[in-house]
Design a protein around this motif. Structure first.
Motif, PDB file in Angstrom:
ATOM      1  N   ALA A 166       6.332  -1.665  -3.744  1.00  0.00           N
ATOM      2  CA  ALA A 166       6.616  -0.311  -3.276  1.00  0.00           C
ATOM      3  C   ALA A 166       7.595  -0.371  -2.116  1.00  0.00           C
ATOM      4  N   ALA A 167       8.354   0.719  -1.959  1.00  0.00           N
ATOM      5  CA  ALA A 167       9.300   0.852  -0.857  1.00  0.00           C
ATOM      6  C   ALA A 167       8.826   1.959   0.071  1.00  0.00           C
ATOM      7  N   TYR A 168       8.937   1.719   1.386  1.00  0.00           N
ATOM      8  CA  TYR A 168       8.483   2.682   2.385  1.00  0.00           C
ATOM      9  C   TYR A 168       9.566   2.944   3.421  1.00  0.00           C
ATOM     10  N   ASP A 169       9.525   4.151   3.973  1.00  0.00           N
ATOM     11  CA  ASP A 169      10.325   4.459   5.146  1.00  0.00           C
ATOM     12  C   ASP A 169       9.641   3.788   6.337  1.00  0.00           C
ATOM     13  N   PRO A 170      10.307   2.847   7.038  1.00  0.00           N
ATOM     14  CA  PRO A 170       9.627   2.123   8.115  1.00  0.00           C
ATOM     15  C   PRO A 170       9.279   2.989   9.326  1.00  0.00           C
ATOM     16  N   LYS A 171       9.865   4.170   9.431  1.00  0.00           N
ATOM     17  CA  LYS A 171       9.554   5.059  10.555  1.00  0.00           C
ATOM     18  C   LYS A 171       8.322   5.919  10.289  1.00  0.00           C
ATOM     19  N   THR A 172       8.157   6.342   9.027  1.00  0.00           N
ATOM     20  CA  THR A 172       7.075   7.274   8.706  1.00  0.00           C
ATOM     21  C   THR A 172       6.012   6.693   7.771  1.00  0.00           C
ATOM     22  N   GLY A 173       6.358   5.612   7.060  1.00  0.00           N
ATOM     23  CA  GLY A 173       5.437   5.065   6.073  1.00  0.00           C
ATOM     24  C   GLY A 173       5.441   5.831   4.765  1.00  0.00           C
ATOM     25  N   GLN A 174       6.340   6.797   4.607  1.00  0.00           N
ATOM     26  CA  GLN A 174       6.427   7.551   3.350  1.00  0.00           C
ATOM     27  C   GLN A 174       6.842   6.621   2.219  1.00  0.00           C
ATOM     28  N   GLU A 175       6.104   6.705   1.101  1.00  0.00           N
ATOM     29  CA  GLU A 175       6.448   5.886  -0.055  1.00  0.00           C
ATOM     30  C   GLU A 175       7.666   6.477  -0.760  1.00  0.00           C
ATOM     31  N   LEU A 176       8.658   5.649  -1.036  1.00  0.00           N
ATOM     32  CA  LEU A 176       9.903   6.103  -1.642  1.00  0.00           C
ATOM     33  C   LEU A 176       9.947   5.845  -3.142  1.00  0.00           C
ATOM     34  N   TRP A 177       9.397   4.730  -3.579  1.00  0.00           N
ATOM     35  CA  TRP A 177       9.276   4.422  -5.010  1.00  0.00           C
ATOM     36  C   TRP A 177       8.267   3.290  -5.190  1.00  0.00           C
ATOM     37  N   ARG A 178       7.801   3.135  -6.428  1.00  0.00           N
ATOM     38  CA  ARG A 178       6.822   2.094  -6.724  1.00  0.00           C
ATOM     39  C   ARG A 178       7.008   1.575  -8.136  1.00  0.00           C
ATOM     40  N   LEU A 179       6.726   0.282  -8.306  1.00  0.00           N
ATOM     41  CA  LEU A 179       6.696  -0.346  -9.623  1.00  0.00           C
ATOM     42  C   LEU A 179       5.381  -1.105  -9.767  1.00  0.00           C
ATOM     43  N   PRO A 180       4.765  -1.087 -10.993  1.00  0.00           N
ATOM     44  CA  PRO A 180       5.205  -0.429 -12.214  1.00  0.00           C
ATOM     45  C   PRO A 180       5.303   1.087 -12.041  1.00  0.00           C
ATOM     46  N   ASP A 181       6.186   1.719 -12.809  1.00  0.00           N
ATOM     47  CA  ASP A 181       6.358   3.167 -12.703  1.00  0.00           C
ATOM     48  C   ASP A 181       5.253   3.895 -13.466  1.00  0.00           C
ATOM     49  N   THR A 182       5.086   5.164 -13.138  1.00  0.00           N
ATOM     50  CA  THR A 182       4.018   5.955 -13.764  1.00  0.00           C
ATOM     51  C   THR A 182       4.243   6.157 -15.257  1.00  0.00           C
ATOM     52  N   ALA A 183       5.503   6.103 -15.696  1.00  0.00           N
ATOM     53  CA  ALA A 183       5.807   6.289 -17.121  1.00  0.00           C
ATOM     54  C   ALA A 183       5.485   5.044 -17.935  1.00  0.00           C
ATOM     55  N   GLY A 184       5.271   3.925 -17.240  1.00  0.00           N
ATOM     56  CA  GLY A 184       4.946   2.691 -17.954  1.00  0.00           C
ATOM     57  C   GLY A 184       6.134   2.058 -18.626  1.00  0.00           C
ATOM     58  N   THR A 185       7.353   2.368 -18.164  1.00  0.00           N
ATOM     59  CA  THR A 185       8.561   1.830 -18.795  1.00  0.00           C
ATOM     60  C   THR A 185       9.152   0.644 -18.040  1.00  0.00           C
ATOM     61  N   ARG A 186       8.699   0.412 -16.808  1.00  0.00           N
ATOM     62  CA  ARG A 186       9.251  -0.683 -16.003  1.00  0.00           C
ATOM     63  C   ARG A 186       8.117  -1.489 -15.365  1.00  0.00           C
ATOM     64  N   VAL A 187       8.311  -2.789 -15.295  1.00  0.00           N
ATOM     65  CA  VAL A 187       7.317  -3.673 -14.685  1.00  0.00           C
ATOM     66  C   VAL A 187       7.692  -3.936 -13.229  1.00  0.00           C
ATOM     67  N   ALA A 188       6.717  -4.425 -12.476  1.00  0.00           N
ATOM     68  CA  ALA A 188       6.986  -4.825 -11.093  1.00  0.00           C
ATOM     69  C   ALA A 188       7.433  -6.279 -11.091  1.00  0.00           C
ATOM     70  N   PRO A 189       8.519  -6.592 -10.402  1.00  0.00           N
ATOM     71  CA  PRO A 189       8.978  -7.986 -10.347  1.00  0.00           C
ATOM     72  C   PRO A 189       8.205  -8.792  -9.311  1.00  0.00           C
ATOM     73  N   HIS A 190       8.318 -10.103  -9.394  1.00  0.00           N
ATOM     74  CA  HIS A 190       7.822 -10.993  -8.356  1.00  0.00           C
ATOM     75  C   HIS A 190       8.940 -11.157  -7.327  1.00  0.00           C
ATOM     76  N   VAL A 191       8.756 -10.571  -6.166  1.00  0.00           N
ATOM     77  CA  VAL A 191       9.811 -10.527  -5.150  1.00  0.00           C
ATOM     78  C   VAL A 191       9.952 -11.881  -4.469  1.00  0.00           C
ATOM     79  N   ARG A 192      11.198 -12.356  -4.372  1.00  0.00           N
ATOM     80  CA  ARG A 192      11.494 -13.602  -3.681  1.00  0.00           C
ATOM     81  C   ARG A 192      12.072 -13.339  -2.296  1.00  0.00           C
ATOM     82  N   LEU A 193      12.992 -12.376  -2.207  1.00  0.00           N
ATOM     83  CA  LEU A 193      13.723 -12.148  -0.965  1.00  0.00           C
ATOM     84  C   LEU A 193      14.130 -10.689  -0.879  1.00  0.00           C
ATOM     85  N   VAL A 194      14.035 -10.120   0.323  1.00  0.00           N
ATOM     86  CA  VAL A 194      14.521  -8.765   0.606  1.00  0.00           C
ATOM     87  C   VAL A 194      15.563  -8.903   1.695  1.00  0.00           C
ATOM     88  N   ARG A 195      16.789  -8.463   1.403  1.00  0.00           N
ATOM     89  CA  ARG A 195      17.861  -8.686   2.370  1.00  0.00           C
ATOM     90  C   ARG A 195      19.076  -7.825   2.060  1.00  0.00           C
TER      91      ARG A 195
END
Length: 431
Positions: free
Chosen positions: A346-375
């Motif tokens: 999931a992605a969040y706004d670091p100031k408010t903690g609001q969730e911006l998006w999440r995987l897997p998606d609610t439609a079930g069309t996309r999987v969540a990846p195994h994250v290696r690096l955020v940059r």
């Protein structure tokens, strides 16, 4: 410099000097996966850097020395004790520091500690017995130079009837002269230490003009200008402290469960203490941390986004929200992950903690990846057995054939597992 260091230095120093003098650029790195798309190599013979690389060459690789992977678990999010600077690779060891070219084949230069190390690299186990305590070195600029810092626990043998004692050595290496130790600071350690933590020491990071060192459950501050230890934090701590702004946020041990505390980076003194008991902690932005804590009389633990300066709660995440392992993308988004077999991202706004998006998606069309690096606004990950690059702000796929999904990158090269899974390899960024 010791004789063995002089012999090893040789032509490697010339290559490091040339490499670190290259035109500046920022990051880039990825990793190989089964059936990965092959990124075309760069046609230019000169060193190139990319601010946010999305492709790496599978043809131009450098196998790193065994110190980059031996005794480290591949299950870790950042399994390699490695940091990069303009394509040069610096590897923390429990007995020193290795430096090697990430662009050309070269012999590694090893900088050793002043006294006998508590653990030697050859004694680090592998597989389920992995016990290499080394963590990635810190690279930071100060006084118009760029420095590499590593921490090693050593044993000082007493002379005559003098008692032997242990020290943690903070070693400093100038990247422009990577074959020699520029200076070092030694800090005495108590005889008592937690079981299994005998050789455990690493550099947490930099807070203001202080280098923060963790060793055997303790936190120390070393002044960059004077090279002297300027503080020792009260209490004992679990590994995993993070630095956000002028605060060190750490998990202090007590009789129950650890508590999250905020320490002043200039003095090491307490700035705030969480009233809840803690289980996890990770960085969540330039001035925020994500914790997993249990409040008194609560029915379970929750993820809290905390202001690093004050400890105030910015947001309490829903129970099903990913939040155990977080990283700031360097732009405007904090990415958090949970789970290994069935991951959630999931992605969040670091100031408010609001969730911006999440995987897997609610439609079930996309999987969540195994994250290696955020940059640099990107997420480097593995999905369906293949490397992929996602846009951190939107969560959308940006590059489906990056060549590798790196754990570390600096815009020149990226680091990931070697093909046989026993070490690490540097891949050149090409786009």
């Amino acid at each position: 410099m010791k004789l063995r260091e002089v012999i090893a230095y040789g032509t490697a120093a010339i290559m490091f000097a040339a490499l670190t003098a290259c035109s500046s650029g920022t990051s880039g790195d990825k990793e190989t996966g089964s059936g990965a798309g092959v990124a075309k190599p760069s046609a230019s013979p000169s060193y190139k850097s990319f601010a946010a690389p999305t492709r790496f060459s599978l043809d131009e690789t450098i196998l790193l020395p065994m110190s980059a992977g031996v005794g480290k678990s591949s299950m870790a999010k950042h399994p390699f004790p490695v940091a990069l600077h303009n394509g040069a690779v610096f590897i923390s060891r429990p007995d020193g520091l290795d430096a090697i070219h990430g662009y050309r084949k070269s012999f590694p230069v090893t900088i050793t500690s002043e006294h006998d190390p508590m653990m030697k690299l050859k004694d680090a186990g592998s597989g389920f017995a992995a016990n290499n305590p080394a963590e990635a070195p810190l690279i930071t600029s100060f006084g118009r130079k760029t420095w590499v810092f590593n921490a090693v626990v050593t044993r000082v043998t007493g002379a005559g009837t003098a008692k032997s004692h242990d020290m943690v050595e903070l070693m400093a290496v100038d990247t422009a002269n990577a074959g020699t130790k520029a200076w070092f600071t030694e800090i005495a350690l108590p005889d008592e230490y937690p079981s299994g933590d005998e050789a455990e020491a690493y550099v947490v990071g930099r807070g203001g003009d202080a280098i923060v060192v963790y060793a055997r459950g303790q936190l120390f501050g070393v002044d960059l200008a004077s090279h002297q230890r300027i503080w020792e934090a009260a209490g004992t701590y679990r590994k995993g402290a993070v630095i956000a702004g002028d605060r060190i946020v750490a998990m202090r041990k007590n009789s129950d469960s650890p508590q999250i505390v905020g320490l002043d980076a200039a003095s090491g003194k307490d700035a705030w203490t969480s009233p809840r008991t803690s289980q996890e902690l990770s960085a969540a932005g330039p001035d925020a941390v994500m914790t997993y804590e249990k409040a008194p009389n609560a029915d379970g633990a929750r993820n809290y986004l905390l202001d690093a300066a004050t400890g105030a709660i910015r947001n309490t995440l829903p129970k099903d929200a990913p939040g155990s392992d977080c990283a700031y993308d360097g732009a405007a988004v904090t990415i958090c992950t949970d789970g290994f077999v069935n991951p959630k991202v999931a992605a969040y706004d670091p100031k408010t903690g609001q969730e911006l998006w999440r995987l897997p998606d609610t439609a079930g069309t996309r999987v969540a990846p195994h994250v290696r690096l955020v940059r640099a606004g990107l997420i480097y990950a593995m999905a369906n057995g293949h490397p992929v690059v996602l846009d951190a702000a939107s969560g959308k796929d940006k590059e489906n054939q990056p060549g590798i999904a790196p754990y570390i990158t600096d815009g020149y090269v990226g680091i990931t597992e070697s093909k046989d899974g026993t070490g690490a390899t540097a891949y050149r960024a090409v786009g």
